[in-house]
Design an enzyme around this catalytic site. Sequence first.
Site, PDB file in Angstrom:
ATOM      1  N   GLY A 127       0.843  -1.188   0.000  1.00  0.00           N
ATOM      2  CA  GLY A 127       0.000   0.000   0.000  1.00  0.00           C
ATOM      3  C   GLY A 127       0.876   1.236   0.000  1.00  0.00           C
ATOM      4  CB  THR A 185       2.296   7.521  -1.202  1.00  0.00           C
ATOM      5  OG1 THR A 185       2.224   7.990   0.149  1.00  0.00           O
ATOM      6  CG2 THR A 185       1.779   8.607  -2.110  1.00  0.00           C
ATOM      7  CB  ILE A 222       5.695  -4.330   6.419  1.00  0.00           C
ATOM      8  CG1 ILE A 222       6.125  -5.792   6.566  1.00  0.00           C
ATOM      9  CG2 ILE A 222       6.853  -3.478   5.900  1.00  0.00           C
ATOM     10  CD1 ILE A 222       6.509  -6.447   5.251  1.00  0.00           C
ATOM     11  CB  ILE A 254       9.227   5.134   4.426  1.00  0.00           C
ATOM     12  CG1 ILE A 254      10.135   3.905   4.365  1.00  0.00           C
ATOM     13  CG2 ILE A 254      10.044   6.384   4.703  1.00  0.00           C
ATOM     14  CD1 ILE A 254      11.260   3.995   3.379  1.00  0.00           C
ATOM     15  CE  LYS A 292       7.502  21.720  -2.966  1.00  0.00           C
ATOM     16  NZ  LYS A 292       8.011  20.348  -3.219  1.00  0.00           N
ATOM     17  N   PRO A 301      10.649  28.277  -7.652  1.00  0.00           N
ATOM     18  CG  PRO A 301      10.023  30.196  -8.834  1.00  0.00           C
ATOM     19  CD  PRO A 301      11.228  29.412  -8.373  1.00  0.00           C
ATOM     20  CG  LEU A 332      10.337   3.727  -1.541  1.00  0.00           C
ATOM     21  CD1 LEU A 332      10.346   3.528  -0.028  1.00  0.00           C
ATOM     22  CD2 LEU A 332      11.212   4.905  -1.927  1.00  0.00           C
ATOM     23  N   GLY A 361      10.486  11.599  -4.984  1.00  0.00           N
ATOM     24  CA  GLY A 361       9.824  10.336  -4.680  1.00  0.00           C
ATOM     25  C   GLY A 361       8.419  10.262  -5.262  1.00  0.00           C
TER      26      GLY A 361
END
Length: 513
Positions: A16, A18, A45, A48, A81, A103, A340, A352
């Site tokens: 699972g 993200t 498990i 992260i 952001k 930016p 990952l 990522g």
Amino acid sequence: MHNAEAKIKRIVIVGGGTAGWLAANHLAADVSEDVVITLVESPSIPTIGVGEGTVPVIVDSLKKFGIHESDMFRLCDATFKNGIHFVGWNKPVNGQPHCYFHPFDDPNVNGVNLLPYWLHQLPGARERFDQSVSIQTHIALENRAPKLITNAEYERLINYAFHLDAGKFSALLAKHAIDNRQVKYIQDDVESVELALDGSISGLQLKQGPLLEGDLFIDCSGFQSLLLGKALNTPFIDKSDVLFANHAVVTQVPYEREQEVPPYTISTAQQAGWIWDIGLQTRKGVGHVYSDQFTSHEQAHRDLSAYLGRSEDVVESRLIKMQVGYRAQAWVKNCIGIGLSQGFVEPLEATGLLVFDLAARMLSKRLPEQREDMPAIAQQFNQHMSHTWQSIVDFIKLHYCISNRDDSEFWRMNRALETIPDSLQHKLALWRSDIPNEYDFVSSLDVFRLENHLYVLYGMNYPSRCKYPSPQKVSQQEGMINLVSQQQQKAVAMLETHSKLVAKAARYGFQRI
């Protein structure tokens, strides 16, 4: 006539987090209704869970999924952001830390490239490059939000992304995929991977359940790369000789009082790495990314504590070991690695989530209907992902190798020619003799393009030669610089503070499309 038995009807996602739930949502939005998508996730498990910064492409993905922007603020502790504020990546200037802003808006104003004019101003008299050409830099550093509460969901006055709680974001993606996209969900551990005679994956033996069979398997099992790495023995291309940062110590810092949350990521350089600082609604996420070749884990924790202005005994941090590099092939037989399990480099530019989302989007747009379609699609997918990874490695290395810092072995080694890929050395040679142009970025798979490179190169004062503009062009460009300054002031006056808009978004939401 196609063999009905060779049709791809069962897609199994392992893991699972993200990456897994992004993949599930992308695939579920694009596949036909007769394809069954199952996600199996280990209950034992943990993920992260530190990918808290995004780039603007996430806005397009969320809109595609049908997830409401308002729910990002209500359920994921999200903030806006506007970009990244880099601090200390060059030597101090006049006793003050060197800084620049990256930016999301385009430095070419109304199609006019202002870089030649900027380069030919006297260095001591000119503003920073980003402050001269970017409206977004100005609104960000004035703590303004990138839109208004009267704008519709995902409506953009200016490009933006989100900061978010990674765990809560995964939960939102999961709920949407299960409730709205009919993705099947199994909580169980994978005990073994069953291979067919041709070496492809035929099924997964679960600890509590029966053999889970599938036609196509997506490996989102994190650094352990359960399918792509372990079961299929796909080689790993190590890039730790180029990008040295291979660990992070991370912590979460609740706000002690009400404060203005910066609408940007702060990236502060350290002796052997850098520290990210991401403000959410109720807390900050802070992490020190570093190389254990040049510092110890204990010193990294001390540096993180010093950054926070707290005693090292008080700060509770978690250590994360990072595998720096990517699999030689992202797609092998009937298995695709996303997240990952496919690859990772340090999260300097929110790489990522960017690559997770890109890979899932690319797969969903070219999903094979038949097994016989797989080899050709896999070959193209692998070529595309290899190019993407190589260009990302070059871009991240750029931040380090053009720095003039020489105060530690970490920075000196980052500038050593033997640590700079030939492809990047070639680009830097080109950009010494002339400024970059759009023909230096001909592939749509260059996720960091001309505008990104301009902000980094000239934020770091890269010494490019440049043909002097004609007097007519100088006058035109000076007029554009003045126009940008006027637009910056208007934008600040029009937009409200970041914290006010985030509070309104969480309480009232944006107008639904």
